[in-house]
Enzyme design. Structure first.
Site, PDB file in Angstrom:
ATOM      1  N   LYS A  22       4.640  37.835  19.691  1.00  0.00           N
ATOM      2  CA  LYS A  22       5.021  36.404  19.638  1.00  0.00           C
ATOM      3  C   LYS A  22       4.893  35.793  21.039  1.00  0.00           C
ATOM      4  CE  LYS A  22       9.522  35.223  19.982  1.00  0.00           C
ATOM      5  NZ  LYS A  22       9.825  34.296  21.089  1.00  0.00           N
ATOM      6  N   ASN A  23       5.369  36.512  22.047  1.00  0.00           N
ATOM      7  CA  ASN A  23       5.431  35.929  23.393  1.00  0.00           C
ATOM      8  C   ASN A  23       4.097  35.922  24.110  1.00  0.00           C
ATOM      9  OD1 ASN A  23       8.048  35.364  22.881  1.00  0.00           O
ATOM     10  ND2 ASN A  23       8.892  37.051  24.070  1.00  0.00           N
ATOM     11  N   ARG A  92      11.720  25.768  21.181  1.00  0.00           N
ATOM     12  CA  ARG A  92      11.945  25.326  22.552  1.00  0.00           C
ATOM     13  C   ARG A  92      10.878  25.839  23.513  1.00  0.00           C
ATOM     14  NH1 ARG A  92      13.078  27.865  26.375  1.00  0.00           N
ATOM     15  NH2 ARG A  92      13.964  26.138  27.525  1.00  0.00           N
ATOM     16  N   CYS A 116      19.306  26.717  24.296  1.00  0.00           N
ATOM     17  CA  CYS A 116      19.185  27.340  22.968  1.00  0.00           C
ATOM     18  C   CYS A 116      20.377  28.300  22.840  1.00  0.00           C
ATOM     19  CB  CYS A 116      17.866  28.088  22.853  1.00  0.00           C
ATOM     20  SG  CYS A 116      17.841  29.594  23.821  1.00  0.00           S
ATOM     21  N   ARG A 121      18.597  27.548  29.557  1.00  0.00           N
ATOM     22  CA  ARG A 121      17.126  27.589  29.646  1.00  0.00           C
ATOM     23  C   ARG A 121      16.580  26.444  30.527  1.00  0.00           C
ATOM     24  NH1 ARG A 121      15.489  30.791  25.331  1.00  0.00           N
ATOM     25  NH2 ARG A 121      13.635  31.294  26.553  1.00  0.00           N
ATOM     26  N   PRO A 122      17.019  26.349  31.770  1.00  0.00           N
ATOM     27  CA  PRO A 122      16.514  25.281  32.650  1.00  0.00           C
ATOM     28  C   PRO A 122      14.997  25.405  32.842  1.00  0.00           C
ATOM     29  CG  PRO A 122      17.644  26.961  33.921  1.00  0.00           C
ATOM     30  CD  PRO A 122      17.892  27.289  32.488  1.00  0.00           C
ATOM     31  N   ILE A 123      14.360  24.317  33.234  1.00  0.00           N
ATOM     32  CA  ILE A 123      12.904  24.362  33.500  1.00  0.00           C
ATOM     33  C   ILE A 123      12.592  23.832  34.905  1.00  0.00           C
ATOM     34  CG2 ILE A 123      12.163  24.232  31.078  1.00  0.00           C
ATOM     35  CD1 ILE A 123      11.702  21.203  31.537  1.00  0.00           C
ATOM     36  N   ASP A 124      13.581  23.926  35.783  1.00  0.00           N
ATOM     37  CA  ASP A 124      13.391  23.421  37.155  1.00  0.00           C
ATOM     38  C   ASP A 124      12.217  24.108  37.858  1.00  0.00           C
ATOM     39  OD1 ASP A 124      15.283  25.616  36.870  1.00  0.00           O
ATOM     40  OD2 ASP A 124      15.398  25.600  39.045  1.00  0.00           O
ATOM     41  N   LEU A 125      12.044  25.413  37.617  1.00  0.00           N
ATOM     42  CA  LEU A 125      10.942  26.133  38.280  1.00  0.00           C
ATOM     43  C   LEU A 125       9.591  25.611  37.780  1.00  0.00           C
ATOM     44  CD1 LEU A 125      12.370  29.784  38.176  1.00  0.00           C
ATOM     45  CD2 LEU A 125      12.481  28.144  40.063  1.00  0.00           C
ATOM     46  N   ASP A 306      14.984  41.197  26.078  1.00  0.00           N
ATOM     47  CA  ASP A 306      14.774  41.007  24.640  1.00  0.00           C
ATOM     48  C   ASP A 306      15.107  42.268  23.844  1.00  0.00           C
ATOM     49  OD1 ASP A 306      11.849  38.845  24.969  1.00  0.00           O
ATOM     50  OD2 ASP A 306      13.988  38.503  25.259  1.00  0.00           O
ATOM     51  N   ILE A 328      19.675  38.489  32.820  1.00  0.00           N
ATOM     52  CA  ILE A 328      18.667  37.425  32.690  1.00  0.00           C
ATOM     53  C   ILE A 328      19.223  36.161  32.062  1.00  0.00           C
ATOM     54  CG2 ILE A 328      16.388  36.827  31.758  1.00  0.00           C
ATOM     55  CD1 ILE A 328      16.244  38.998  33.893  1.00  0.00           C
ATOM     56  N   ARG A 399      11.705  34.019  13.306  1.00  0.00           N
ATOM     57  CA  ARG A 399      10.986  33.399  14.425  1.00  0.00           C
ATOM     58  C   ARG A 399      10.131  34.429  15.145  1.00  0.00           C
ATOM     59  NH1 ARG A 399      14.442  31.838  18.619  1.00  0.00           N
ATOM     60  NH2 ARG A 399      12.414  31.653  19.613  1.00  0.00           N
TER      61      ARG A 399
END
Ligand code: EPZ
Length: 418
Positions: A22-23, A92, A116, A121-125, A306, A328, A399
């Site tokens: 999936k990933n 997401r 989630c 789950r920040p996206i600053d990077l 995971d 993580i 999912r």
């Protein structure tokens, strides 16, 4: 709502084919949007997250055909660079389309993915990296409007954390960058290598994927290509945990041995035996697993976050006490209270350390899946529990695990979906 019913106690035996990752499928399907023309993606798993990604591709104008595990995508008519809130909400991780849309159109309008079940789950990077590539980003009303009015610049980007998604977004945006992009402290997961492999087939020159420094030189024009997605190392560990929980001996075909290097030692410490016959894993569980003194989740090549929940499910019945530290994500122990309903003796300290006191037996219960890997963990625990377990909210599991009840039933489990 659909649920999975398990009558525990059957040891597992037999062979199961491992699904595509999936990933890996998600960033590669995003890359399809950046590449002009026809792409053929094999070993694409049949998952709700993949279906969501295909809906996004169709929304921006790609023509999609699905033949079993093969997706044929023609992105030559792609003509939109917005992803509506409804599609962003379905998955997401669609934030990985940001880099692809910028590469293709120099524009992207997506919703902020938000948090989630497992964390904020920040996206600053992601955003800091894109800004350093000359992308203007405005955040208004929950929408991210991104524009590279003067084009995207390559350059040196150093990540403060080896974020998988941020590494993927940089790789995708760099597909139309002026000059070379060098990512330092890049994520090293196998899915990064698979994305690089597809982008190279589309014409990009990439070196260092899988290492901490990746060098990317885009082609004049990124064009569609044919690719086979790697197998899913996390689902492999899910089947291993199921066998360790229920007992028995199984074969998992299609594994990539080196992808399991961070995982095998934990199962061996628990008393399980693993042998490889080419791309087939032969996995044998002891009658009762031993405790594993300490497990810490880390970026690859460390033990994968995971696999944390499913290994905890296995250790719930171990001889002795195991300590699992989740480094993580900040909210990735939501399966703990559900396992406790089944008789597990687990306490969480400081929010990130689970002390798992192994018990002789788990018993069936009515439990609720709170996220993908936590839900898989409840199924694994149920296989080794006495009596009947009902797992609800199984859409989380769908999912990332393709028809989990079919695979486990083929291995001898008494499991069905209602
Ligand atoms: C990917 O998520 C995977 N998802 C996750 O799998 C996996 O757990 C994770 O990598 C780690 O391996 C997909 O590939 C679709 P990260 P991603 O960016 O990219 C922090 C599953 O169950 N961070 O490496 O979101 C973040 O909060 C899913 O299949 C920032 O602070 O992971 C987290 O603490 C779950 N700022 C850590 O980094 C950022 O901008 C790891 O996140 C980005 C991340």
């Amino acid at each position: 709502m659909k649920k999975i019913i398990v009558n525990g106690g059957n040891p597992l035996c037999g062979s199961v084919d491992l699904q595509g990752s999936k990933n890996s499928a998600l960033p590669i399907l995003a890359a399809v949007a950046a590449a002009d023309g026809i792409s053929v993606i094999h070993n694409c798993p049949d998952l709700t997250d993949v279906t969501a990604a295909l809906k996004i591709l169709e929304h921006i104008g790609c023509k999609i055909k699905r033949e079993g595990h093969t997706v044929i995508a023609d992105s030559s008519c792609a003509n939109r660079f917005d992803i509506p809130e409804s599609l962003m909400r379905e998955m997401r991780s669609s934030i990985v389309f940001l880099g692809a849309l910028l590469a293709r159109f120099g524009n992207a309008s997506v919703s902020s993915p938000g948090g989630c079940e497992i964390g904020l789950r920040p996206i600053d990077l992601h955003l800091n990296a894109l800004r350093s590539m000359n992308v203007q980003i405005s955040e208004r009303g929950g929408r991210l409007n991104c524009k590279a009015a003067q084009g995207i610049n390559g350059g040196n980007i150093s990540l403060s954390f080896p974020s998988v998604g941020a590494t993927e977004n940089i790789m995708l945006a760099s597909m139309s960058a002026r000059g070379e992009t060098v990512v330092t402290n890049a994520a090293r997961e196998p899915e990064i290598i698979d994305l690089a492999s597809f982008l190279q087939k589309c014409g990009a020159k990439i070196s260092g994927a899988g290492q901490s420094v990746i060098r990317i030189n885009p082609p004049e024009k990124l064009t569609g290509a044919e690719h086979t997605i790697i197998s899913d190392r996390i689902v492999a560990s899910t089947f291993m945990a199921c066998a360790a929980s229920a007992g028995g001996k199984i074969a998992v075909s299609g594994v990539v041995r080196e992808h399991l290097d961070p995982i095998i030692p934990v199962f061996e410490a628990a008393g399980c035996e693993s042998d490889f016959n080419g791309r087939e894993l032969i996995f044998k569980a002891p009658s009762r697993v031993s405790r594993v003194k300490s497990i810490r989740t880390m970026p690859y090549p460390g033990f994968p976050t995971d696999s944390q929940a499913i290994v905890m499910a296995m250790l719930a019945k171990a001889k002795g006490t195991s300590i699992i530290t989740e480094k993580i994500f900040e909210n990735r122990f939501r399966h703990v209270p559900e396992l406790v309903k089944m008789g597990a003796d687990i306490r969480v300290e400081d929010g990130c350390v689970a002390v798992v006191e192994g018990v002789e037996e788990l018993h069936g219960a009515k439990v609720t899946a709170c996220d993908l890997r936590g839900g898989s963990a409840l199924v694994a625990a149920a296989l080794g529990a006495a009596g009947k377990t009902v797992v609800e909210e199984i859409h989380h599991i769908d999912r990332g695990c393709e028809a989990i009840e079919k695979s486990l039933s083929a291995l001898g489990a008494d499991i069905k979906r209602e």
